[in-house]
Every structure is written in structure tokens, then in C-alpha cells.
Design an enzyme around this catalytic site. Structure first.
Site, PDB file in Angstrom:
ATOM      1  N   HIS A   1      -3.283  11.476 134.328  1.00 44.25           N
ATOM      2  CA  HIS A   1      -4.135  10.435 135.425  1.00 44.25           C
ATOM      3  C   HIS A   1      -5.098   9.328 134.493  1.00 44.25           C
ATOM      4  O   HIS A   1      -5.765   8.617 134.993  1.00 44.25           O
ATOM      5  CB  HIS A   1      -5.203  11.264 135.951  1.00 44.25           C
ATOM      6  CG  HIS A   1      -5.115  10.765 137.567  1.00 44.25           C
ATOM      7  ND1 HIS A   1      -5.603   9.463 137.638  1.00 44.25           N
ATOM      8  CD2 HIS A   1      -5.617  11.533 138.654  1.00 44.25           C
ATOM      9  CE1 HIS A   1      -5.872   9.315 139.036  1.00 44.25           C
ATOM     10  NE2 HIS A   1      -5.678  10.493 139.883  1.00 44.25           N
ATOM     11  N   ARG A   2      -4.960   9.599 133.198  1.00 50.21           N
ATOM     12  CA  ARG A   2      -5.602   8.610 132.443  1.00 50.21           C
ATOM     13  C   ARG A   2      -4.750   7.259 132.294  1.00 50.21           C
ATOM     14  O   ARG A   2      -5.357   6.081 132.263  1.00 50.21           O
ATOM     15  CB  ARG A   2      -5.533   8.854 130.899  1.00 50.21           C
ATOM     16  CG  ARG A   2      -6.550  10.310 130.833  1.00 50.21           C
ATOM     17  CD  ARG A   2      -6.418  10.793 129.315  1.00 50.21           C
ATOM     18  NE  ARG A   2      -5.017  11.009 128.996  1.00 50.21           N
ATOM     19  CZ  ARG A   2      -4.651  11.484 127.679  1.00 50.21           C
ATOM     20  NH1 ARG A   2      -5.756  11.809 126.654  1.00 50.21           N
ATOM     21  NH2 ARG A   2      -3.476  11.910 127.405  1.00 50.21           N
TER      22      ARG A   2
END
Lengths: 431, 379, 324
Positions: free
Chosen positions: A404-405
Site C-alpha cells: 500500500h505504500r
């Protein structure tokens, strides 16, 4: 045609000041005559002539400061004429160029690190080697021998309790480390490591203790790091596999070459990744790197573990080429004949457990990549068709696990849409 | 003053007073050419002495030229003005005698027969040097010519000379050791120890004090407490001593020949103080060479007491040589020195590997003892 | 094998070599008629006469230099210093002459001399008589330095040193002169530069030379019986040349090194060994290299304090325990 140069009048003299000329231009000069007075670093001294003749020229006026060896005057023998003279001080012989000794290469990801890079990596707490040395950059008090053994066995020193003086970890501690200690990698950034939960002996239980192989150690270390450090999220789709089945049948009949559903899936993953390049990316600490090409890591089960060799520029390859590449990698992986560089440089990974009958699963992101696709088996299912009738359909589940980064849900969803389109219209893969 | 010989020195009245004290040995002026050591000298031998002295002087002048150009390292202690002492001594060596000296050693080296090339190359620090570029100006050696150096520490060579004499006696050889030292070295304790041991052990050693009047930059009067001479210190050790002028080759040979003979035949040590003079400073780097003594003094020695000029005039007077022959010999010496300088300049530097050679005999020869254990501790 | 003293072993070595090679002679203060201050040369003057066994005046600089001069001429002087501490008045002769002449002459001249005598503290003779200059001398390329701990080694190393063509500084120990040990009759040699493992062990290497070797052996017994620690004792025997291989092999086996040295700690022999281990045994070490040396002050006169000043078995045991 002798040139008089600034003499070296002491062992430490490098330059001198010409204080006074005792002979003037045109004077006769004998060997041993005092030509001038020179001030050295130590004292004022007389400068003697080693030549005889006439003082034909004076190059340095009184008070001039010159280096040892620089021309001061010209003495001509009878009948001799002044020719060309060098002007200015003689240049000192050039010091031999000293080559820096070849540094012993330290290797990180197949590339040697310079000593400077190594030092910088050590300072930043990143031992400069992703993979290889599990203890690089970890500042724990351990003896050199303990470090050597720990590195050889992949034991993480930070998790050990030292029994040496002052709590130093010594060889004994590493040799007697619990098995779990070796499966943990210290998280980057210096936060405290997660303590492994280790099995305690179970009464009456017979057990076999299988020592960790090097491969298992790497798997353990990397995947623990991934699952604990990377914020995973998951998106699943179910595609209609019927067109793919028909396509495969036609392809085989037309070409005589055999392709698998996995080959088709790999091709689709690669091409979709070119269409939606945000998933074909990696997290680099202070930046996100998007790759311009798709290097497809393919998870291949081997005895005692799995490997993820890479098909390079997969988006450019035909189905046939992808098929051949995967077959070749799988064969060589099982024979342990892959070269280290064949594992390196992947940008996105596919794991397919369909052949084991697994319908749907979630994979762990293969760092530093941002996405991995888990491909399930094609199964028969009751589906509602376009005429709102229930019929027997063929379905295949695909799940994306994302970092998700790097990737957000919407971006990943767009990718999954592109992937669905390719798999449900596989003829597009022939374009 | 100390200079008990006929030399015209100096201004210090109190020391002059001392010098005329009754203890001064009477120096009549015998005709030294009639001494048994000189009377049978052949003309060619006399000419050879002149040639040797000229070779030393031209060699050193050539060396000075390159030292001043900054292409030689270290120190350069010139012997110019003292050449007669080395040449006279070497002329008396009988093949069983050994000599050793201090750092002003070029003259002795050439006098015993070392080649100008190897000596000059050593000054340049070249691999072809007599010590392979490892010793430099102060450390010339030629054991095959009975010449044991070439030593840098003042008086450090004097007990070595004692050892040479000890070995001569131990081996039953009919020879003697001549150990040179300067007037400054007499004040090192080890020299006094040597005098005692030489007498005690009856060693065939002759200590020759080459008294050039200056202990580095300090005059004799300012460096040595003396009654009438430096050699007379031997008195306290029951060692025979005498004085002679080093300016006249006949006198030097007569005096030294006598004491060398006595050492050889009677195993008796002797201290011979030879008056001499150096024209240059203690070393070329001696910045005050013309401050601690007057230019007039130097000039006086150059014009009145130059051993080469004196010997040359002697030979001319004896008609054993003509001026043309003298000029020819001098020209040859100059040419030889120039050629030696060329040789030195054009010679290769010692190899890097040679840094670790010539330290241990056993390592160089890879004997069993040279192969066990680590001898050198750099990487 | 006959049981004889360290002193007698040396005496036997001299007698063997004096008889074998007429170039060998002994020289020093009171070595002849007085039979030696510590009786190491007892009886040799009577047997070999004044030519071969020579009394000198108290002039270390002169007779050391005389030894160098005689050695240059091919003799093999064995020069006794009544104490190695007295070498300091003759250092010029040892360092500049014995140590440098071969080099400065480009290999033309050898100095096959042995300089020998006791070098140790522990006898309450104060600072000026208790020096251990092995580190100073081993610091000079050109010199060799030998420090035997046992009668057997003393004889074998002395014969090798006399036959060696380089200058050997041979350091004995007054406290060892009376020690008994098995020593064969007749001449034998022990090569310079070969250490000996005097006791095998697996847990820690005690590395020492001279009398400190015996201290280590005593400590090793205590460690074994009271602490279950098996110490290996490496006797360097020769400081230069140095047998690095034996040291490194031992440490590679035990992974611990405690250096025991009657030298002072600053730039002592143990400092050199520590540097060696840091450089070449780094990954083998499971503990820091530790040292037990003479306490870093001039040798004190007072008896109980001097005992304290030198390494003893208890100090070694304590140091070893601190590394586990």
C-alpha cells in the site's frame, strides 16, 4: 655551456634567497670562486663555482627567492656562445602516480560496493547487502567468531542473549541458539526486532528436527520481513475462463505447440503491467520506482522451498516464448542450476497454485516489488449468464497482494480490470 | 693550544700559553724522507700517492657539485684537505692490516682501492653503489680490501677497531688494525673504554686521531679539555702515543709506519694524533663553516699546507715528475670522477624488493634458520 | 635423559660449541676467573683457557663493540652482559653496529655474535637491574631475539644462536638458572623462529615467552582443576623471528588469547602479538585479546610489591576467567 643553479646547501634546503652576487656579469670565474651569497633555511652561505669561464648572464636579481635547482646564472667557457636557456625553475620530477590499491570487492545484489558505499551503508544501518549477510549493520555486541558463525548459519544476533562478559554474544550463544532465531531478520530502521515465538518441547511427542537449509533461511527471513514491514492489501477477481480454454485449444490445434493456462496468465500479467505501470514498481524509501519493463518473477516450487526466477522483458515475449522460458526455468530450478543473477531484478511476481487445486489464495508481496498475483485453479461453477440463466461456467480466481505504500486500491483495481480484459479476450495476447 | 705542531694558529692566548708548556714533545725537524718507510720508495710509488690524493679530491669535488644540485640525499662530509692521511695509511697496509673509520670516509675508501663508480653510485643511492644504495656517504665498506667502514656515530667505530685487532691477535695474524677517529670523537666515553681495553688486552690497534681542529662546528679548544694534546690522554691508560703532521706524506708515513710495525710485532696499541685540516664544513650542510673559523685561516691552509700541493712540489723538486705529468694525472682524475658521476646518475635505483635484502644472512641465503618464523613484520 | 639446571644446560652448550669451533669465544665481566656472576660459565675458563674465555673490564660499550668487530672478521663471540639491563650503556653497539652493519654494507659484512645474559625482574634489585629489553631489540630489523623458558630450550637455542650468522640477543633469567629439566647430552639445535606448544588445550591460548611460560603452565593447571578450562600454552621461544603460524593455529583452535608478558605493556612483545591477532585472527576470536604484563611502573624494590608487579599464575587465571 654550464648553467649555474641554486645549490642545495643543506640536507633540508628546498629553496634559497640570492642575497648578493659576488661576481658580476662579465667577470672571469674560476672553479672554487665564490659567486654569490645565498640564504638558506639555516644560514647565509657562499655559493661556489664548479665551472670556469665568464659569468655571461645573471637570471636572478639580488633578493630573489628560488627553488633548489633553478637556474641562477650562466658561465661560458672561452669561445662559447649563449644558446637557448631554459627559463624558470626546473620542474621537479613528477612523482610517480600511485595507483590506489584495488579494493576487495564487496558484493551487493551482484554489484560490487566501493569502500565508500560500504562505509555509508554501515553508517545508515543498512549493511550494504540486501540478502546475504543477516547481521550486517546490526550493532550488537558479539565476538568476531560469533559473527562469523552467525553469518554462516543465518542466525540473527540481535535476537540472542549473550552469555559472554558484559553480555557479549560469543560463539557458544550462536551455536546453541534456538532454531527460530535464525528465521528472523532485523527490521530496517533500527526498530526493535520482533521476538520469534519458538516451540517448546511437547510431552510425549516424537519430533524430527530438520535443520534449516540456506534456502529456507532466506525464505523465512525475506517473507517475515515482507509480511511484517509491508502494509499488504488484497484485491480478488474471478474471471470467466471459458474464452481462455477455447483459446488454448485453438492455439494448440493451430500451432501444435503446447501452452498452459499459466503461460497465458503470465503473458496477461505482463501485458497488463505495461498498460498500468503503477503496479510494476518498487518502494525505495524516499521514492517509488516505476519500471519501464516487466521482469516477471515466477514462483516455482522446488524441493524444500520455492524460488522466483525472472523472465526479463516479459511484455515483449510471445506466448510461445513465455511458455518456453517458464519451462526452462522450472526445469533448471528443480535441478538447482539457476544462476544467482537469474533470480535478481524482478518487478512483479506471479504465483500459481492452480495445478494443486487451490481455488483462491493470497500471496505475500515479494519485496521490493509492489505486487504479486496469486492465480488459482479453473473450476466449474454455476454462473448466471447474460440471459440470466444459471449455467455451468469455468471460473478462475486471481488475487493481487499489493504494497500500500506504492499502490492504492483504485490503482490496483484498474490493473485488475486490464488483466481481466486480457484473460477474457485472450486473442489480444497475440497482438 | 692543542695544535702542537708547527701550524700557525690561533688567537686564544691562554691556550697558546698552555701549548708552550714543558710537556710538549720536542719536535725537531728530521728529514722524514730518509725514514726507513720512505727511503726506498720508488718514483712510481710516490707518483701513485699523488694520483690517489688527486683522485680523492676530484671525486669529492664532483660529488659536491651534484649534492648542491639537490640530487644526492643525506649528508656529505668532505675529506678535502685531509687526503694525505688516508693515502699515507693505505700505502702502509701490508695485506694483514685492517682499517676502519668514521663518517668522513670517502678518502679512506678510495685509498684502499674501492672504485670511484661504486662509491659515487652509493652517494646517489643507486643499486650499483658499494652498499647497494643502503648505506650512503657515511657507510662505505670493502671487507675484501680490509676496509671495515664507514660509520656514522661519532666514536662508535672505535670498539669495532678494537675488535678487528682482537680478531687479528686471536687468529695469530701478523697485522694490525688502524682505527680512525676525529678530534671530536675522543670525548665519547667509549673511546676511553677502548684505550683501557686495548692496553689491558694488549691488542695490535693504532688509533689515529685525525685532528682537523674542529669537532663539528666547535673548535678544539672549546670542545676538549687538554693538557697539550689529544693523544696524550692515552698516557692515563698506559698506551703509547705520538703526534705527527698529516700535511707531509713523508712524515705521516714515517710516524704511522713505525707505530703500525710496533703494533704488528709487539701487540702494543698506540694513539697517533695527526694534524690536518678540512676546507669545507663538518658536512656540506654546515652553514657556519666560515663563521667558527676565519676565511683567512682556511685560505692559509689552502695556500700553505695543502697536502696535495706540498707533495706535488716535493715530487717536482725531487724531479720524479714533471708539471706536464702532474697535469695529466689531474686531468685523468677529473675525467674519472666525471665519468663516475655519469655512472652514478645513469645507474638504476635499487629494486623495491631489495629493501628486505641484506638484513639477515640466514634469510638472504635461505638457510634452514632463515626459513623458520617471520623475520619482517610489514605486510 | 639427565635432569640438569637451566644454568648447566647453558654451560653445556658453551662447552660443546667452544670445543666444536675454535672461532667461538666467551667474553664478559667476570665470566672467566670468577666463573661468572651467576655461574653460568663456571669451569669453562679452566677448561678452555684465557684465549677462549675472557674477562673484560666494566665497559659494556667497548666490549660489545669489540665483539662486533671480531664477529665482522669471522669470529663468533658470545658476549655476556652481567644483566641485560647493562646493555643500555652499549645500545649504540648493539643497534647501530650489530643491527645495521649488514644492511648498510649491502650484505658484505655479517655479525655472527651472541649477546647473552639474564633479563628479568623479580629479584628485588630495583629498576636499573630489572629491565627486559626484548621488545626494544626485536624492534630492530637485523637483530634476533631469543628468550628460552626451560633448560632443554636454553641449550638447543643457545647452540643454534652461536651457529647463526646474524646477531642473536639471548635473554636468560636469573630466576630460572636453578630450574631443573631433562636435557640430552651432546649438541642439539632448536631452530630460531619456532614456537612450541608446551601444553595442549582447547579453551584458551596462553601465549608467553621466557619465565612467563612457566607462569602460564601453572595457571593452566589451576584453570583445569578448579574451573574446567583447558588452556593451551604457547611458548614463543624466539621473539624475532616470530613463529606466527603456531600462534594463529592455537588461537584458531581455542578462539581466545591471553598474552602473558614480563615486558611492560606499552609497546611490549605482547603488543606485537595482539596486533598480529587483530590482523590475522579477527574472525577466530570469541573474546578480546587480553594481556597480563608487568605492571607499568619501573621495577619496584620492595619484595612483596615486586611480586605483585610481575605476572603470576593467579593473575593469569583471573584474566582468563574474565574472558569467559
Amino acid at each position: 655551456m654550464p648553467e649555474i643553479t641554486m645549490p642545495k646547501l643543506s640536507d633540508t634546503m628546498t629553496e634559497g634567497t640570492l642575497l648578493r652576487w659576488r661576481k658580476q656579469k662579465g667577470d672571469k670565474v674560476e672553479v672554487g670562486d665564490i659567486l654569490a651569497e645565498v640564504e638558506t633555511d639555516k644560514a647565509t652561505m657562499e655559493m661556489e663555482s664548479f665551472e670556469e669561464g665568464t659569468l655571461a648572464d645573471i637570471f636572478v636579481p639580488e633578493g630573489g627567492k628560488v627553488v633548489v635547482g633553478a637556474p641562477l646564472a650562466l658561465v661560458l667557457k672561452e669561445g662559447e656562445k649563449a644558446g637557448e636557456r631554459s627559463t624558470g625553475p626546473k620542474s621537479a620530477p613528477a612523482a610517480p602516480a600511485v595507483e590506489a590499491p584495488a579494493s576487495r570487492p564487496s558484493v551487493s545484489n551482484g554489484r560490487p560496493l566501493t569502500p565508500r558505499a560500504r562505509a555509508a551503508a554501515l553508517r545508515s544501518g543498512n549493511g550494504g547487502g540486501a540478502g546475504g549477510n543477516v547481521n550486517a549493520g546490526v550493532r550488537v555486541k558479539a565476538s568476531p567468531l560469533a559473527r562469523k558463525i552467525a553469518d554462516a548459519r543465518g542466525v540473527r544476533l540481535a535476537g540472542l542473549q549473550g552469555t559472554g562478559p558484559g553480555g557479549r554474544i560469543i560463539a557458544f550463544d550462536v551455536e546453541n541458539a534456538p532454531a527460530g532465531a535464525s528465521s528472523v531478520s532485523a527490521p530496517a530502521g533500527g526498530s526493535s526486532p520482533v521476538a520469534a515465538i519458538l516451540p517448546t518441547p511437547i510431552a510425549g511427542m516424537s519430533e524430527t528436527r530438520v535443520p534449516l537449509s540456506g534456502m529456507r533461511r532466506v525464505i523465512a527471513e525475506r517473507l517475515l520481513a515482507s509480511k511484517t514491514q509491508i502494509p499488504h492489501f488484497y484485491l480478488s477477481i474471478e474471471i470467466d475462463a471459458a474464452p481462455m480454454m477455447a483459446f488454448r485449444k485453438e492455439y494448440i490445434e493451430a500451432s501444435g505447440g503446447k501452452i498452459t493456462f499459466n503461460d497465458i496468465a503470465l503473458s496477461a500479467v505482463a501485458r497488463a503491467a505495461m498498460q498500468k505501470p503503477k503496479v510494476n514498481a518498487a518502494f525505495a524509501g524516499d521514492a517509488i520506482i516505476q519500471y519501464g519493463s516487466v521482469n516477471l518473477s515466477v514462483a516455482i516450487a522446488v524441493e524444500d522451498g520455492l524460488v522466483t526466477p525472472v523472465i526479463r522483458d516479459a511484455q515483449k515475449l510471445s506466448l510461445k516464448e513465455i511458455s518456453a522460458a517458464v519451462k526452462d526455468l522450472a526445469l533448471r530450478a528443480r535441478d538447482k542450476k539457476l544462476k544467482p543473477e537469474e533470480y535478481a531484478g524482478g518487478t512483479i511476481t506471479v504465483s500459481n497454485l492452480g495445478s494443486y487445486g487451490i481455488e483462491q489464495f493470497c500471496a505475500i508481496v515479494n519485496p521490493p516489488q509492489a505486487a504479486i498475483l496469486a492465480v488459482g485453479a479453473i473450476v466449474k461453477k454455476p454462473v448466471v449468464n447474460s440471459r440470466d440463466e444459471i449455467e455451468i461456467g469455468h471460473r478462475m480466481s486471481i488475487t493481487l497482494s499489493g504494497d500500500h505504500r506504492v499502490v492504492d486500491g483504485a490503482v490496483a483495481a484498474e490493473y485488475m480490470g486490464a488483466l481481466r480484459k486480457l484473460l477474457e479476450s485472450p486473442a489480444l495476447l497475440l497482438l | 693550544m692543542a695544535r702542537t705542531l708547527s701550524q700557525p694558529l690561533k688567537s686564544n692566548k691562554t691556550t697558546v700559553k698552555k701549548a708552550v708548556g714543558s710537556a710538549v714533545p720536542k719536535v725537531s725537524a728530521p728529514d722524514f724522507s730518509k725514514s726507513p718507510f720512505n727511503v726506498s720508495l720508488k718514483p712510481e710509488e710516490k707518483i701513485a700517492f699523488l694520483r690517489e690524493m688527486l683522485r680523492i679530491r676530484r671525486f669529492e669535488q664532483q660529488a659536491l657539485k651534484y649534492y648542491n644540485q639537490g640530487i644526492m640525499g643525506g649528508f656529505l662530509h668532505l675529506y678535502i684537505g685531509q687526503e694525505s692521511v688516508a693515502v699515507g695509511t693505505a700505502s702502509l697496509m701490508n695485506g694483514h692490516d685492517e682499517i676502519i673509520t668514521a663518517y668522513r670516509d670517502h678518502g679512506h675508501a678510495l685509498a684502499v682501492g674501492m672504485g670511484m663508480n661504486e662509491c659515487m653510485a652509493e652517494l646517489f643511492g643507486k643499486g650499483t653503489g658499494c652498499s647497494k644504495g643502503k648505506g650512503g656517504s657515511m657507510h662505505f665498506f670493502a671487507p675484501d680490501k680490509h676496509y671495515w667502514g664507514g660509520h656514522g656515530i661519532v666514536a662508535g667505530q672505535t670498539p669495532l677497531g678494537l675488535g678487528l685487532a682482537f680478531a687479528i691477535k686471536y687468529k695469530g695474524i701478523k697485522g694490525c688494525a688502524v682505527a680512525f677517529l676525529g678530534d671530536g670523537a675522543v670525548n665519547q666515553g667509549v673511546f676511553s673504554e677502548c684505550l683501557n681495553m686495548a692496553a689491558l688486552m694488549e691488542l695490535p690497534v693504532v688509533f689515529v686521531i685525525e685532528n682537523n681542529g674542529y669537532s663539528m662546528g666547535t673548535s678544539l679548544e672549546r670542545s676538549s679539555a687538554i693538557r697539550h694534546s689529544l693523544a696524550s690522554r692515552a698516557e692515563g691508560f698506559d698506551v703509547d702515543w705520538s703526534l705527527c703532521s698529516g700535511f707531509d706524506l713523508y712524515e705521516l708515513r714515517a710516524s704511522l709506519g713505525d707505530v703500525m710495525d710496533k703494533a704488528r710485532t709487539q701487540c702494543r696499541p698506540h694513539v697517533l694524533e695527526v694534524s690536518t685540516y678540512r676546507y669545507y664544513g663538518h658536512s656540506v650542510a654546515d652553514a657556519n663553516a666560515k663563521k667558527y673559523r676565519s676565511p683567512e685561516e682556511i685560505e692559509l691552509y689552502k695556500t700553505e699546507h695543502d697536502p696535495i700541493t706540498l707533495w706535488q712540489n716535493q715530487l717536482l723538486a725531487e724531479k720524479v715528475i714533471t708539471q706536464e705529468e702532474v697535469d695529466k694525472i689531474d686531468a685523468e682524475a677529473k675525467a674519472e670522477a666525471a665519468s663516475a658521476a655519469e655512472f652514478g646518475i645513469n645507474s638504476p635505483w635499487p629494486s623495491e624488493e631489495s629493501i628486505f635484502e641484506d638484513i639477515y644472512h640466514e634469510v638472504d641465503h635461505q638457510t634452514e634458520s632463515g626459513r623458520t618464523g617471520r623475520h619482517f613484520f610489514s605486510e | 635423559m639427565p635432569l640438569i639446571t637451566y644454568r648447566q644446560a647453558l654451560n653445556d652448550a658453551f662447552a660443546e660449541e667452544l670445543a666444536r669451533d675454535e672461532n667461538v669465544f666467551l667474553m664478559g665481566e667476570e665470566v672467566a676467573q670468577y666463573n661468572g656472576a651467576y655461574k653460568v660459565t663456571e669451569g669453562l675458563w679452566e677448561k678452555f683457557g684465557s684465549k677462549r674465555v675472557i674477562d673484560t673490564p666494566i665497559s659494556e660499550a667497548a666490549f660489545l663493540g669489540m665483539g662486533v668487530g671480531a664477529a665482522m672478521m669471522g669470529l663468533r663471540p658470545v658476549v655476556e652482559l652481567m644483566f641485560w639491563s647493562f646493555a643500555y650503556v652499549g645500545f649504540d653497539q648493539i643497534i647501530n653496529n650489530a643491527g645495521c652493519i649488514r644492511y648498510m654494507s649491502g650484505g658484505l659484512i655479517n655479525v655472527p655474535m651472541v649477546v647473552r645474559g639474564p633479563a628479568n625482574g623479580g629479584t628485588n634489585v630495583g629498576a636499573t637491574h630489572s629491565h627486559t629489553p626484548e621488545n626494544f631489540l626485536a624492534n630492530t630489523p637485523g637483530l634476533k631475539v631469543v628468550c628460552p623458558a626451560t633448560p632443554y630450550d636454553a641449550k638447543g637455542l643457545m647452540i643454534s644462536s652461536i651457529r647463526d650468522n646474524d646477531t642473536v640477543c639471548f635473554m636468560e633469567n636469573t630466576l630460572l638458572y636453578g630450574d631443573l629439566g631433562e636435557v640430552p647430552d651432546g649438541a642439539y639445535t632448536i631452530p630460531l623462529g619456532v614456537a612450541e606448544v608446551k601444553r595442549e588445550g582447547i579453551d584458551v591460548s596462553l601465549i608467553a615467552h621466557g619465565r612467563a611460560v612457566l607462569t602460564c603452565l601453572a595457571a593452566a593447571e589451576i584453570l583445569a582443576s578448579e574451573h574446567g578450562i583447558e588452556a593451551e600454552v604457547v611458548d614463543l621461544r624466539s621473539i624475532r623471528p616470530l613463529d606466527e603460524e603456531t600462534i594463529l593455529n592455537s588461537v584458531a583452535k581455542t578462539h581466545r588469547a591471553v598474552l602473558v608478558d614480563e615486558n611492560k605493556p606499552f609497546c611490549g612483545v605482547s603488543s606485537q602479538i595482539a596486533a598480529l591477532l587483530a590482523e590475522h585472527a579477527f574472525d577466530d576470536l570469541d573474546a578480546p585479546v587480553l594481556r597480563v604484563t608487568a605492571l607499568d611502573a619501573p621495577a619496584i624494590y620492595s619484595m612483596p610489591l615486586e611480586k605483585l608487579q610481575l605476572p603470576d599464575a593467579q593473575a593469569v587465571v583471573a584474566k582468563v576467567l574474565s574472558s569467559f
